[in-house]
Write an enzyme that holds these catalytic residues in place. Sequence first.
Site, PDB file in Angstrom:
ATOM      1  CB  THR A 130       3.324  -6.411   6.712  1.00 36.49           C
ATOM      2  OG1 THR A 130       4.402  -5.578   6.145  1.00 36.49           O
ATOM      3  CG2 THR A 130       2.535  -6.817   5.200  1.00 36.49           C
ATOM      4  CE1 TYR A 173       5.905 -10.237   3.261  1.00 36.13           C
ATOM      5  CE2 TYR A 173       5.810  -7.877   3.371  1.00 36.13           C
ATOM      6  CZ  TYR A 173       5.886  -9.065   3.915  1.00 36.13           C
ATOM      7  OH  TYR A 173       5.664  -9.276   5.266  1.00 36.13           O
TER       8      TYR A 173
END
Length: 354
Positions: A130, A173
């Site tokens: 990501t 995250y």
Amino acid sequence: MSERDNKPVLVTGGCGFIGCNLADRLAERGDRVLLLDNLARDGVRENAQWLKSRHGDRVTITVADIREPIPVIDAVREARAVLHLAAQVAVTDSVTDPVADFEINARGTLNVLEALRLHNSTAPVIFASTNKVYGRLIDDGEIALTGRRYAPTGNGLAGGISENAALDFYSPYGCSKGTADQYVHDYARVFGLQTVVMRMSCIYGPRQFGTEDQGWIAYFLLSAIRGNPLTIYGDGHQVRDALHVSDAVSAWLAALDHIALTRGRVFNLGGGPANAISLLELIDGITDLTGRKMTYRFADWRPGDQPWYVSDTRALSTTLGWAPQIFLADGLRSLHSWLDGRFGSSQDNREALA
């Protein structure tokens, strides 16, 4: 066909949004596909049924969790390649439960890598990372408001953020995905695995069941279709580049099919500067597309929110000749058509007549 060529491609998280689109393309071109998914998220059972209805026995689904080593080993052992997408995907959930976020994203990825190292070390593995591994990237003093969007004030970012940008994990995250990202990259260097890391930015398209926490483009379109108000975290001028899932799938399969060129590499995967848009610009575009004026309110920025992120995808383009084929305006129309057919008034009418 060799025995290895007849083995399935394993897609972890294969009933999720990107996973099911990958599985569909693989099966369409004749590959056998093995999906490993715990079927815990909204929409994944529907995606599983969709894949089985289209491809039958060419697609096999194993219901399991990547936190469980034994089913991961069993699946990896019989695969000719692994496309690893199983993950906890929401920043907000990582803040609420950092331990679960770590166990899924970091430990789960390590389970996949160890299964490969010990039981199938020649199988390529491509990992869904990501843009959050880069952290916030830009300080407030390094951006300026231009119309309805932020833009960096320096000239060095005109082409977007490259893979050479320093990693600066921000939010649990970001830490868990960044940990997995670096493990995947290092297993190529230390153990010789054929790994590829894809640092993805805002993939959107059909089969995406967008929520407030993940899949924001689909969520904005769904809110317009349903007439629901939006909450914008921040001021709405933050910018992302968006990539249609069809183009993302093409990049993944090109990386797999040319693993001799991509092994050991890290690539940014997004729509690039030509497909960058701010939240407020998207709302304007949805209003024009649907003819429905959206209502929204503002709330505080969330941990890890980036005021500006645009992928520099030139490394991927140079290596594989890949480039986005679906521009944002066309992609939005495509996604709106699918969402309206699935969730809109036409779907309600069909259900009422059933």
